[in-house]
Design an enzyme around this catalytic site. Structure first.
Site, PDB file in Angstrom:
ATOM      1  N   CYS A 202      13.932  73.582  28.114  1.00  0.00           N
ATOM      2  CA  CYS A 202      13.395  72.811  28.848  1.00  0.00           C
ATOM      3  C   CYS A 202      12.676  72.223  28.278  1.00  0.00           C
ATOM      4  O   CYS A 202      11.586  72.596  27.390  1.00  0.00           O
ATOM      5  CB  CYS A 202      12.842  73.561  30.053  1.00  0.00           C
TER       6      CYS A 202
ATOM      7  N   CYS B 119      15.624  65.631  28.354  1.00  0.00           N
ATOM      8  CA  CYS B 119      15.299  66.376  29.365  1.00  0.00           C
ATOM      9  C   CYS B 119      16.655  67.169  29.624  1.00  0.00           C
ATOM     10  O   CYS B 119      18.064  66.598  29.475  1.00  0.00           O
ATOM     11  CB  CYS B 119      15.148  65.986  30.794  1.00  0.00           C
TER      12      CYS B 119
END
Ligand code: DGL
Length: 263
Positions: free
Chosen positions: A73, A183
């Site tokens: 992440c 992302c």
């Protein structure tokens, strides 16, 4: 040789884009993944909140007996990587430096970075790229609205394309040679993103360089697993059925178990 699992985490399904590369490149490794759907999304949270959530997950993974953690992440990497590296008793790898290295390897003149509101505000990508190549021009742009499209299973729909078109309209005025998918949810929107950007814009998924770094770390410390096929255990702090649906789709059903956990 070390058969202990590798731990991974994300706010949701994005982490599966890193898991699928890891499982393909290192199929003998067992994996444990936490999707923090109970606290999704991460991209609009404060640094303090993120550090608290991510550290909690790190401790959970260590309690599961992991030999290494991959923060799958970008938002969590930006907020908590140094903290995790300081506190946890295992090596911890994030996705931002590998993404920056991948862009520099491609010798681009101008690169775009898209990520969550938090990742773009934090500025870790331009800072890391400029440390490696001070000449590269970087345009960063937040595309938070693309995250729920993936999380809610809407990729491949007209709504996904409309959302991507409007989120990336910024690049109409800021042309780039390559675009870092900063992302981990975004690689699942590759067709929509490529459709919006000109076809000669190179899309860079940091997962590949991340897994290369993970492999080097495991090799250097003699931690590679070297027999059989690894198991894949999934945990979610949210609805189990949603992670199962995501894993059926993005891991093509290759997982051993999926459970809810309160963290
Ligand atoms: N997948 C995440 C990232 O790479 C976070 C998305 C979100 O929860 O906002 O940044």
């Amino acid at each position: 040789m070390d058969e202990r699992p590798i731990g991974l985490m994300d706010s949701g399904l994005g982490g599966l884009s890193v898991m699928r590369v890891l499982h393909k490149q290192l199929p003998r490794e067992s994996l444990i993944f936490v999707g923090d759907q109970g606290h999704f999304p991460y991209g609009t949270k404060s640094q303090e909140e993120l550090q608290h959530l991510v550290l909690n997950i790190g401790h959970f993974l260590v309690d599961q007996g992991i030999k290494m953690m991959i923060v799958a992440c970008n938002t969590a990497t930006g907020a908590a990587l140094p903290l995790l590296q300081r506190v946890l008793p295992v090596p911890v790898i994030g996705v931002i430096e590998p993404g920056a290295i991948a862009a520099v390897h491609h010798h681009l003149q101008t690169v775009g970075v898209i990520g969550t509101a938090s990742t773009i505000a934090k500025g870790a990508y331009p800072a890391t790229i400029h440390r490696l190549d001070p000449q590269m021009k970087v345009f960063s742009h937040a595309a938070q609205e693309m995250v729920p499209i993936v999380e809610h299973g809407l990729t491949g729909t007209p709504q996904a394309q409309t959302t991507v078109n409007s989120a990336l309209a910024f690049f109409d005025q800021h042309p780039v040679d390559g675009l870092i998918l900063g992302c981990t949810h975004f690689p699942f929107l590759t067709p929509e993103i490529q459709q919006k950007m000109s076809s000669d814009v190179l899309l860079i998924d940091p997962a590949y360089e991340t897994i290369k770094q993970a492999q080097t770390t495991l090799t250097d410390r003699d931690l590679l697993a070297n027999q059989g096929t690894g198991t894949i255990k999934l945990f979610t702090t949210g609805e189990r059925a949603e992670l199962v649906a995501g894993a059926e789709r993005w891991l093509t059903g290759q997982f051993t178990s999926c459970d809810h956990v309160d963290l």
